[in-house]
Motif scaffolding. Sequence first.
Motif, mmCIF file in Angstrom:
data_model
loop_
_atom_site.group_PDB
_atom_site.id
_atom_site.type_symbol
_atom_site.label_atom_id
_atom_site.label_comp_id
_atom_site.label_asym_id
_atom_site.label_seq_id
_atom_site.Cartn_x
_atom_site.Cartn_y
_atom_site.Cartn_z
ATOM 1 N N ASP A 289 70.611 24.181 -88.138
ATOM 2 C CA ASP A 289 70.915 24.373 -86.718
ATOM 3 C C ASP A 289 70.905 25.855 -86.356
ATOM 4 N N GLU A 290 71.452 26.691 -87.251
ATOM 5 C CA GLU A 290 71.437 28.128 -86.992
ATOM 6 C C GLU A 290 70.004 28.661 -86.959
ATOM 7 N N GLY A 291 69.144 28.120 -87.828
ATOM 8 C CA GLY A 291 67.742 28.538 -87.828
ATOM 9 C C GLY A 291 67.053 28.200 -86.524
ATOM 10 N N ILE A 292 67.338 27.019 -85.993
ATOM 11 C CA ILE A 292 66.761 26.617 -84.704
ATOM 12 C C ILE A 292 67.254 27.539 -83.597
ATOM 13 N N ASP A 293 68.555 27.859 -83.618
ATOM 14 C CA ASP A 293 69.107 28.760 -82.603
ATOM 15 C C ASP A 293 68.444 30.134 -82.670
ATOM 16 N N ASP A 294 68.215 30.627 -83.882
ATOM 17 C CA ASP A 294 67.575 31.933 -84.052
ATOM 18 C C ASP A 294 66.177 31.944 -83.448
ATOM 19 N N VAL A 295 65.420 30.867 -83.695
ATOM 20 C CA VAL A 295 64.050 30.819 -83.195
ATOM 21 C C VAL A 295 64.041 30.646 -81.680
ATOM 22 N N GLU A 296 64.987 29.881 -81.131
ATOM 23 C CA GLU A 296 65.078 29.752 -79.672
ATOM 24 C C GLU A 296 65.405 31.116 -79.049
ATOM 25 N N VAL A 317 54.723 34.035 -67.269
ATOM 26 C CA VAL A 317 55.956 34.300 -68.008
ATOM 27 C C VAL A 317 57.134 33.625 -67.313
ATOM 28 N N TRP A 318 57.182 33.721 -65.984
ATOM 29 C CA TRP A 318 58.232 33.028 -65.237
ATOM 30 C C TRP A 318 58.137 31.519 -65.451
ATOM 31 N N TYR A 319 56.913 31.023 -65.483
ATOM 32 C CA TYR A 319 56.739 29.583 -65.738
ATOM 33 C C TYR A 319 57.289 29.216 -67.117
ATOM 34 N N ASP A 320 56.970 30.027 -68.129
ATOM 35 C CA ASP A 320 57.459 29.752 -69.482
ATOM 36 C C ASP A 320 58.983 29.767 -69.536
ATOM 37 N N LEU A 321 59.596 30.720 -68.832
ATOM 38 C CA LEU A 321 61.053 30.763 -68.792
ATOM 39 C C LEU A 321 61.617 29.517 -68.127
ATOM 40 N N GLY A 322 60.939 29.073 -67.069
ATOM 41 C CA GLY A 322 61.379 27.854 -66.399
ATOM 42 C C GLY A 322 61.232 26.627 -67.281
ATOM 43 N N ALA A 323 60.109 26.547 -67.981
ATOM 44 C CA ALA A 323 59.871 25.404 -68.860
ATOM 45 C C ALA A 323 60.892 25.368 -69.986
ATOM 46 N N ARG A 324 61.274 26.555 -70.492
ATOM 47 C CA ARG A 324 62.272 26.619 -71.556
ATOM 48 C C ARG A 324 63.618 26.126 -71.044
ATOM 49 N N HIS A 326 64.122 24.170 -68.525
ATOM 50 C CA HIS A 326 63.945 22.740 -68.241
ATOM 51 C C HIS A 326 64.129 21.925 -69.523
ATOM 52 N N GLU A 327 63.513 22.406 -70.595
ATOM 53 C CA GLU A 327 63.595 21.741 -71.888
ATOM 54 C C GLU A 327 65.041 21.661 -72.369
ATOM 55 N N LEU A 328 65.824 22.689 -72.066
ATOM 56 C CA LEU A 328 67.223 22.739 -72.507
ATOM 57 C C LEU A 328 68.179 22.066 -71.531
ATOM 58 N N GLY A 329 67.643 21.507 -70.445
ATOM 59 C CA GLY A 329 68.473 20.750 -69.518
ATOM 60 C C GLY A 329 69.076 21.538 -68.379
ATOM 61 N N ASP A 330 68.759 22.828 -68.257
ATOM 62 C CA ASP A 330 69.277 23.639 -67.150
ATOM 63 C C ASP A 330 68.259 23.592 -66.014
ATOM 64 N N VAL A 331 68.320 22.520 -65.233
ATOM 65 C CA VAL A 331 67.286 22.280 -64.215
ATOM 66 C C VAL A 331 67.374 23.291 -63.079
ATOM 67 N N ALA A 332 68.593 23.682 -62.719
ATOM 68 C CA ALA A 332 68.744 24.666 -61.638
ATOM 69 C C ALA A 332 68.094 25.992 -62.015
ATOM 70 N N GLU A 333 68.284 26.441 -63.262
ATOM 71 C CA GLU A 333 67.653 27.676 -63.725
ATOM 72 C C GLU A 333 66.142 27.508 -63.810
ATOM 73 N N ALA A 334 65.718 26.330 -64.249
ATOM 74 C CA ALA A 334 64.280 26.056 -64.313
ATOM 75 C C ALA A 334 63.650 26.195 -62.931
ATOM 76 N N LEU A 335 64.296 25.622 -61.927
ATOM 77 C CA LEU A 335 63.760 25.692 -60.568
ATOM 78 C C LEU A 335 63.724 27.134 -60.076
ATOM 79 N N ARG A 336 64.753 27.905 -60.403
ATOM 80 C CA ARG A 336 64.768 29.318 -59.993
ATOM 81 C C ARG A 336 63.557 30.056 -60.559
ATOM 82 N N CYS A 337 63.258 29.819 -61.824
ATOM 83 C CA CYS A 337 62.111 30.478 -62.461
ATOM 84 C C CYS A 337 60.794 29.973 -61.880
ATOM 85 N N TYR A 338 60.713 28.672 -61.639
ATOM 86 C CA TYR A 338 59.494 28.110 -61.045
ATOM 87 C C TYR A 338 59.250 28.711 -59.660
#
Length: 449
Positions: A289-296, A317-324, A326-338
């Motif tokens: 789990d720590e390894g996954i956190d490090d890579v994220e 780059v903004w799209y990638d930040l939004g997709a990330r 989104h993947e982690l469940g922070d939809v409001a932040e995803a929309l801000r980046c989009y």
Amino acid sequence: MMSHVVDFAHGLRANLMDHMAEFAASTELGFDRPSMRFPPTSWTSYCVERSTLGMGVHCPFDTDELVVASEPLFSAAECCAIKEEAATLIAEGRGSTFTMTDTNKDCAVHEMPRTLRWLNEGALARITSLAATCFPSAVSDPTQLWVYRGLVIKYDASAGLTHQPVHRDGALISCVVPLSERAEYAGGGTYIEQLGRALVLEQGQALLHPSSVRHSGHRITSGERWVLVLFLNSVAMPYGEHVRRFRARAQEAFAECQGLEEADAEMGDGAAEEVEDGQGEVDEADEADEGIDDVEDEELQCLHHALAVSGESDHEVWYDLGARAHELGDVAEALRCYERATALCPTDALLLGNMGVALLELSRPRDALRCYRRALAVDKYDINARFNAGELMLSTGRLRGLAAVLASAPEVTMRDEGMQMLAEELAKATQHQKKGAKKNKKRGKGKPS
């Protein structure tokens, strides 16, 4: 496994090392740097705002005349010779896997000895001389350019190999040379997103543009279209190139994270069994789990480094930040980046589609539908946006709207399983609606008292 970026300075050094390694690999593949300069040929230029390249103030191109179509640089005989050598390799099952191979076929130039020799003996110099003439701020000397990769791509309408999606290339300058005669296919050309149209060149002409210009291999509707594609870099890497290299590192981190998560899931099942047996193999799971956190963290770090180099001007780059997010469940932040991304590039169909998904998840169905429609206005072949729009209309009972979405779909998109399901659901709902209307007619409405 990728080499981890610790901080911004370390990341810059790692990017330069990658650049040098690719330069060395180019020589190992057999590509020579051009040793001569040809006199300039005539060309036609098209304007694309250099701000859309996503390099900010570090953009090495000092003009908006970023897309160049030359007069023929190569003869019909030269083009046919390249095509024949590539056709032989493709028939043998050879391919580079460098492009979207489900929509075209290709083979690597470094595996084509006759074409490679032809390039090294002067053909490449014709292209690099044109590049230096058209983009002097980015290419001061044509002998400083080298081939990162070279491909011959085959589009074949009869086999359904018709196009490439909109993308950027991983180099400084891209060059496309049509090898087929114009009469051998219909449609095609290179679609330039900022221009909103495809440029279709004659056999032997060269189309040059910065690799970060968003473009696609436009769909052919019949025949075969063959093209030679060369990706060119310079010996000294421009600072603005760090944007794409940081973004590439983020994508590597994402891929590594996916692999770690799959391994962690497998180990988690085993660890659960170990705990039941009293073995207590929890430490290994915690380390995973720590390894996954490090890579994220690595992925996020690289994206912020890319954002810094670009001056927050690269919508991808903004799209990638939004997709990330989104993947982690922070939809409001995803929309801000989009939203930041669409402010920079309002014509990215993939971005608009994902933005629609985020809006729907935030209980804003009207805005979501508006995004899906914008995506389809850009790319009518976007199956995800069309399916999402249709599914939304089906769920809200807007059958006429669903029928319009399906009726306007290109035939090839209706072969998709999801689109066929929507068509079936529309037929069922329409039949049910007709039966209800018949029952109401038989009963009558009655007169008011």
